[in-house]
Enzyme design. Sequence first.
Site, PDB file in Angstrom:
ATOM      1  CG  LEU A 167      -1.840   1.193   1.415  1.00 46.00           C
ATOM      2  CD1 LEU A 167      -3.205   0.734   1.924  1.00 46.00           C
ATOM      3  CD2 LEU A 167      -1.261   2.230   2.374  1.00 46.00           C
ATOM      4  CG  LEU A 168       1.702   5.298  -2.759  1.00 49.84           C
ATOM      5  CD1 LEU A 168       2.489   5.288  -4.070  1.00 49.84           C
ATOM      6  CD2 LEU A 168       0.463   6.173  -2.933  1.00 49.84           C
ATOM      7  CG  ASN A 169      -0.397   6.140   3.424  1.00 50.55           C
ATOM      8  OD1 ASN A 169       0.406   5.230   3.513  1.00 50.55           O
ATOM      9  ND2 ASN A 169      -0.637   6.955   4.425  1.00 50.55           N
ATOM     10  CG  ASP A 170      -0.196  10.639   3.682  1.00 53.93           C
ATOM     11  OD1 ASP A 170      -1.153   9.935   3.355  1.00 53.93           O
ATOM     12  OD2 ASP A 170      -0.068  11.139   4.812  1.00 53.93           O
ATOM     13  CB  SER A 186       3.031  12.248   6.412  1.00 54.25           C
ATOM     14  OG  SER A 186       2.475  11.224   5.639  1.00 54.25           O
ATOM     15  NE  ARG A 221      -1.850  11.271  11.725  1.00 55.19           N
ATOM     16  CZ  ARG A 221      -2.758  10.846  12.594  1.00 55.19           C
ATOM     17  NH1 ARG A 221      -2.407  10.523  13.821  1.00 55.19           N
ATOM     18  NH2 ARG A 221      -4.029  10.741  12.233  1.00 55.19           N
ATOM     19  CG  ASP A 222       0.717  14.129   9.094  1.00 51.12           C
ATOM     20  OD1 ASP A 222       1.384  13.091   9.288  1.00 51.12           O
ATOM     21  OD2 ASP A 222      -0.526  14.113   8.958  1.00 51.12           O
TER      22      ASP A 222
HETATM   23  C1  FRU Z   1      -2.658  10.624   6.190  1.00 49.68           C
HETATM   24  C2  FRU Z   1      -1.916   9.950   7.329  1.00 49.68           C
HETATM   25  C3  FRU Z   1      -1.000  10.912   8.041  1.00 49.68           C
HETATM   26  C4  FRU Z   1       0.027   9.977   8.629  1.00 49.68           C
HETATM   27  C5  FRU Z   1       0.154   8.935   7.559  1.00 49.68           C
HETATM   28  C6  FRU Z   1       0.455   7.549   8.077  1.00 49.68           C
HETATM   29  O1  FRU Z   1      -3.112   9.737   5.243  1.00 49.68           O
HETATM   30  O2  FRU Z   1      -2.839   9.377   8.235  1.00 49.68           O
HETATM   31  O3  FRU Z   1      -1.646  11.726   8.980  1.00 49.68           O
HETATM   32  O4  FRU Z   1       1.238  10.612   8.884  1.00 49.68           O
HETATM   33  O5  FRU Z   1      -1.064   8.918   6.857  1.00 49.68           O
HETATM   34  O6  FRU Z   1       0.693   6.670   7.028  1.00 49.68           O
END
Ligand code: FRU
Length: 489
Positions: free
Chosen positions: A44-47, A107, A167-168
Site C-alpha cells: 500500500l502507498l499513501n501520502d 508523513s 503528526r505530519d
Molecule cells: C494521512 C496519514 C498521516 C500519517 C500517515 C500515516 O493519510 O494518516 O496523517 O502521517 O497517513 O501513514
Amino acid sequence: MEWSREDRYRRIEEVSEEELNRLKEKVDNCHYRQKFHIQPKTGLLNDPNGFSYFNGEYHLFYQWFPLGPVHGVKYWYHLSSKDLVNWKDCGIALEPDRYFDSHGVFSGTGLVKDDKLHLFYTGNTRDKDWIRHPYQCLAIMDKDGQIKKMDKPIIDRQPDGYTDNFRDPKVFKNKDKYYCLIGAETKEHQGTVVYYESDDVLSWKFRGEIITKFKGNSGFMWECPDYFEFEDKGVLMFSPQGIEPDGDKYLNIFQSGYLVGDKINFEDGVFNHTEFTELDRGFDFYAPQTMEDENGRRLLIGWFGLPGVDCVTDENGWAHCLTIPRELKLKGDKLLQLPVEELKRFRKEKREMSFKLKDEEMTLDNFNETTYEIICDFDNFSGEKIGLKLRTGKDEETVFYYDLEDKKLVLDRSKSGKLCTEEYGVVRKCAMDCKRLKLQIFVDTSSIEIFVNDGEEVFTSRIFTKQDSNGISFFVNGSTNLKANIWNI
Ligand code: FRU
C-alpha cells in the site's frame, strides 16, 4: 484475508525473498496497474512525503507498507527525477527502526538547508498497551543520497491539551525563522494546526495554534498541514477528518482543502481567511503536499486514494498511487491546479478533430486506447447537457458533463466497472457557471484526472474498467461546437 496486528507490523526485512517474489508476481499480473502514475511495487502507498528539489533533482517519497494492501508499519520510499516525468527508483529511504519511530515512519517534509536535504517526519510509536506516542523527528540526506537519522526526536510528544493525533510536520522558512506546522486534534476533538518556531531546525519552541475561523462542521483532526504564500496572500492547506456531507460537498470519507487569506501572522498565529474550499471534486484524493521549485513554481502531488476505505486492487496485493504533479496558481481567493508543463513529454501520436453537435451522441471511430490525454473545448453551447463518456465498452462508461440548467459539473462513475466505496455515492457534482468549457483529462489504466477550465476545478478518480473498454463518445442535449485533441500516452 484478515490482517492481524502481527501481520501489519511485520517488517520487510523479516520476509523471505520467495514470499516477496510471490507477492510481486501477483501484483504484476493485475491488469489495473497504472502506466504513468507512481504506484507501489507491492503493498500500500499513501501520502506523498518530502517533496522537494535538491542537488539538481526533484525528490519525492511516499508512505509505504510493502507487504499488502493495508495500513501496516510505514516506511518512506524514495524516487527522484530531473523532469517530473521519468522517476528513478531510489528504494527505501527511512525504516521504522528506532525507539521513536518503531511503529511507522509517518508523513513529513523535505527542506533544503546547508546543502543537505532535511527530512522531517512523525515517528509513530505504540506502548505495550497499544497507546500511541508520536514524536517529531529529523533525518538528513547528503548529496550522495546517504540518509542519517538524528539520535533523538526534535519534538518530544505533544503538549497538554492535544490527543495523540499529532503528526505530519511541515517545515519552512519564513523571514529569518523556521516554522513547523503540525496537524492536531484538541482534547475537545476539534481539528487544528499548531506551530513551533526555531532558528536552526534542531531546537523548537511551541508557539500555539494557527487561529482560524474554520469551526463548526470542520472535523476532529486536521492531517497533513501545508502553508505557502502567493504575493500578499497565505494559503493553509490540510486534510480534515470528520466533516459531515453538506449538499454536493464533503461526500468522500475524508476531505482535503484550503483556506486563503492574509499571510499568517506568526507573532500571534492569527490567520484571517475566506471559506474552506475543497481541492478536488472527485472520489479519490487526499493528503496533498506542495513544494516550491527552482523556477518559483508551487507544485502539488496528492495521494490518489483515501484512508479507511477498501480499494478494488486489494485482492491483487497492492493499493493506490500518486496523482500527476500539478502546478498551483492563485486567482483571487481560489487555487487553480494545472498539470505541469513537463507532462507534455508523455504525448505520442496526436488526433485532432472538430465538430458541430446537435442533440446526439457521437462515438469516435477507430478509437481503442487505454492511456491518453484529451483536451476538449466546448464552445457556443446551449440546451441541457454537454459532455463525454470515457473508457466505454460493454456495459461500461465513465460519464462527465456540464449540466447547463443546474450549472453544475457532474462525474458519474456508476458504470465505471468494478466499484469500491459505493456507500459514499457514485456521482460527484460541483457548481460551475461558464460560457466555454475546456476539459483536460489524463486517462491511465485505472484512473482519470479531469481539469476543468484551466484548473478551476479538478475531479480525481480511480476507475476499474475492463481492459477492452476503450471507447470515447461525446454527447449533447442541445447544441455545441467542439474541438478535441487526443494524444496517446
Ligand atoms: C494521512 C496519514 C498521516 C500519517 C500517515 C500515516 O493519510 O494518516 O496523517 O502521517 O497517513 O501513514
